[in-house]
Design a protein around this motif. Structure first.
Motif, PDB file in Angstrom:
ATOM      1  N   UNK A 151     -50.842  35.022  94.904  1.00 18.24           N
ATOM      2  CA  UNK A 151     -50.151  35.218  93.633  1.00 18.24           C
ATOM      3  C   UNK A 151     -50.853  34.341  92.616  1.00 18.24           C
ATOM      4  N   UNK A 152     -51.245  34.937  91.488  1.00 19.27           N
ATOM      5  CA  UNK A 152     -51.994  34.202  90.472  1.00 19.27           C
ATOM      6  C   UNK A 152     -51.252  34.222  89.143  1.00 19.27           C
ATOM      7  N   UNK A 153     -51.347  33.111  88.451  1.00 18.27           N
ATOM      8  CA  UNK A 153     -50.715  32.978  87.135  1.00 18.27           C
ATOM      9  C   UNK A 153     -51.731  32.405  86.159  1.00 18.27           C
ATOM     10  N   UNK A 154     -51.844  33.057  85.007  1.00 18.58           N
ATOM     11  CA  UNK A 154     -52.722  32.579  83.938  1.00 18.58           C
ATOM     12  C   UNK A 154     -51.857  31.854  82.918  1.00 18.58           C
ATOM     13  N   UNK A 155     -52.131  30.548  82.723  1.00 20.03           N
ATOM     14  CA  UNK A 155     -51.327  29.707  81.848  1.00 20.03           C
ATOM     15  C   UNK A 155     -52.122  29.284  80.620  1.00 20.03           C
ATOM     16  N   UNK A 156     -51.419  29.170  79.506  1.00 17.92           N
ATOM     17  CA  UNK A 156     -52.002  28.586  78.303  1.00 17.92           C
ATOM     18  C   UNK A 156     -51.954  27.073  78.456  1.00 17.92           C
ATOM     19  N   UNK A 157     -53.108  26.416  78.361  1.00 13.67           N
ATOM     20  CA  UNK A 157     -53.141  24.976  78.609  1.00 13.67           C
ATOM     21  C   UNK A 157     -52.428  24.184  77.519  1.00 13.67           C
ATOM     22  N   UNK A 158     -52.368  24.706  76.314  1.00 14.56           N
ATOM     23  CA  UNK A 158     -51.786  23.953  75.197  1.00 14.56           C
ATOM     24  C   UNK A 158     -50.284  23.752  75.338  1.00 14.56           C
ATOM     25  N   UNK A 159     -49.572  24.772  75.864  1.00 16.95           N
ATOM     26  CA  UNK A 159     -48.120  24.647  75.967  1.00 16.95           C
ATOM     27  C   UNK A 159     -47.560  25.009  77.343  1.00 16.95           C
ATOM     28  N   UNK A 160     -48.428  25.304  78.296  1.00 16.33           N
ATOM     29  CA  UNK A 160     -47.972  25.632  79.639  1.00 16.33           C
ATOM     30  C   UNK A 160     -47.337  27.004  79.760  1.00 16.33           C
ATOM     31  N   UNK A 161     -47.462  27.815  78.737  1.00 19.59           N
ATOM     32  CA  UNK A 161     -46.848  29.151  78.750  1.00 19.59           C
ATOM     33  C   UNK A 161     -47.565  30.052  79.751  1.00 19.59           C
ATOM     34  N   UNK A 162     -46.764  30.822  80.517  1.00 21.38           N
ATOM     35  CA  UNK A 162     -47.346  31.783  81.453  1.00 21.38           C
ATOM     36  C   UNK A 162     -47.755  33.027  80.665  1.00 21.38           C
ATOM     37  N   UNK A 198     -60.278  40.179  88.725  1.00 19.16           N
ATOM     38  CA  UNK A 198     -61.076  40.272  87.504  1.00 19.16           C
ATOM     39  C   UNK A 198     -60.608  41.410  86.612  1.00 19.16           C
ATOM     40  N   UNK A 199     -60.201  42.516  87.212  1.00 18.00           N
ATOM     41  CA  UNK A 199     -59.693  43.643  86.430  1.00 18.00           C
ATOM     42  C   UNK A 199     -58.406  43.238  85.707  1.00 18.00           C
ATOM     43  N   UNK A 200     -57.552  42.484  86.404  1.00 16.23           N
ATOM     44  CA  UNK A 200     -56.308  41.989  85.782  1.00 16.23           C
ATOM     45  C   UNK A 200     -56.611  41.030  84.645  1.00 16.23           C
ATOM     46  N   UNK A 201     -57.537  40.092  84.865  1.00 16.43           N
ATOM     47  CA  UNK A 201     -57.907  39.141  83.828  1.00 16.43           C
ATOM     48  C   UNK A 201     -58.524  39.854  82.641  1.00 16.43           C
ATOM     49  N   UNK A 202     -59.361  40.860  82.896  1.00 18.07           N
ATOM     50  CA  UNK A 202     -60.040  41.592  81.819  1.00 18.07           C
ATOM     51  C   UNK A 202     -59.041  42.325  80.910  1.00 18.07           C
ATOM     52  N   UNK A 203     -57.925  42.763  81.509  1.00 18.74           N
ATOM     53  CA  UNK A 203     -56.937  43.513  80.755  1.00 18.74           C
ATOM     54  C   UNK A 203     -55.835  42.648  80.147  1.00 18.74           C
ATOM     55  N   UNK A 204     -55.892  41.346  80.401  1.00 18.17           N
ATOM     56  CA  UNK A 204     -54.872  40.434  79.861  1.00 18.17           C
ATOM     57  C   UNK A 204     -55.282  39.979  78.462  1.00 18.17           C
ATOM     58  N   UNK A 205     -54.460  40.232  77.456  1.00 16.19           N
ATOM     59  CA  UNK A 205     -54.805  39.800  76.082  1.00 16.19           C
ATOM     60  C   UNK A 205     -54.857  38.273  75.995  1.00 16.19           C
ATOM     61  N   UNK A 206     -55.887  37.773  75.345  1.00 21.90           N
ATOM     62  CA  UNK A 206     -56.040  36.328  75.136  1.00 21.90           C
ATOM     63  C   UNK A 206     -55.931  36.013  73.647  1.00 21.90           C
ATOM     64  N   UNK A 207     -55.285  34.919  73.335  1.00 21.21           N
ATOM     65  CA  UNK A 207     -55.150  34.514  71.928  1.00 21.21           C
ATOM     66  C   UNK A 207     -56.265  33.545  71.559  1.00 21.21           C
TER      67      UNK A 207
END
Length: 207
Positions: A151-162, A198-207
């Motif tokens: 199970x993988x979670x991509x977090x924003x380092x600035x505020x810990x948001x998932x 990688x397919x999941x990461x590629x499709x995840x919008x990044x700010x």
């Protein structure tokens, strides 16, 4: 008569000492025998099409049970029993090996300007957390199946948001129980696993 009894006792004692010595030498020789070392392959560049970003990604060390915090290749002959593939090991502990495969595969994807392992680069924009739930060979009545679950979670380092979270489940079958075939099946299952990640990461919008 006492002389012969004493002689027999002495001979028996020497024989037992010799046997013990041979056993000890055998144990030392077995312990010093090097294990064959195996390494899985990261995904090459171009495997997954990804929009480039100027963000930095840090890949954290995966969390896992103690069975995967070792360089031994885990084999499960039954659902509740854990063994190791004889005379074989991973190049690193399984959790570290998975972390490095993620780092190299994500770096090759070009999705991020920089991908590093935790603690080895500048302050990241995002952190990838991994819970490694299975990384093993499961022995069936007629075949060996490699199972990799995470199970993988991509977090924003600035505020810990998932930013996004997802579970992955990959498998591959080894045609026989030889070490080479089992490791080759591990490589096939890991390739499928990394491709999905990688397919999941590629499709995840990044700010």
């Amino acid at each position: 008569m006492a002389f012969f009894v004493t002689l027999r006792s002495t001979a028996l004692g020497l024989s037992l000492l010799a046997m013990a010595g041979c056993s000890a030498i055998s144990s030392i020789q077995t312990a010093s025998k090097p294990l064959d070392t195996f390494e899985l392959s990261p995904l090459p560049a171009g495997t997954v099409s990804a929009r480039q970003s100027r963000r930095y990604l840090e890949v954290a060390m995966p969390s896992a049970t103690g069975a995967f915090a070792s360089d031994r290749i885990v084999v499960k002959p039954t659902p509740l029993k854990i063994e190791s593939l004889p005379d074989a090991r991973w190049i690193n502990d399984a959790t570290e090996h998975v972390q490095l495969l993620l780092v190299r595969s994500l770096a090759n994807s070009g999705r991020f300007a920089l991908v590093t392992a935790a603690g080895s680069g500048p302050s990241p924009d995002y952190v990838l957390m991994t819970d490694l739930r299975a990384f093993q060979a499961e022995v069936g009545p007629e075949s060996v199946t490699i199972v990799i679950r995470s199970t993988m979670s991509l977090l924003s380092d600035s505020d810990g948001r998932v930013v996004s979270s997802r579970s992955f489940d990959s498998s591959a079958t080894a045609p026989d129980t030889s070490r080479e075939m089992v490791v080759a099946a591990f490589d096939a299952a890991m390739t499928a696993h990394l491709t999905e990640v990688l397919d999941w990461i590629a499709k995840t919008p990044l700010r």
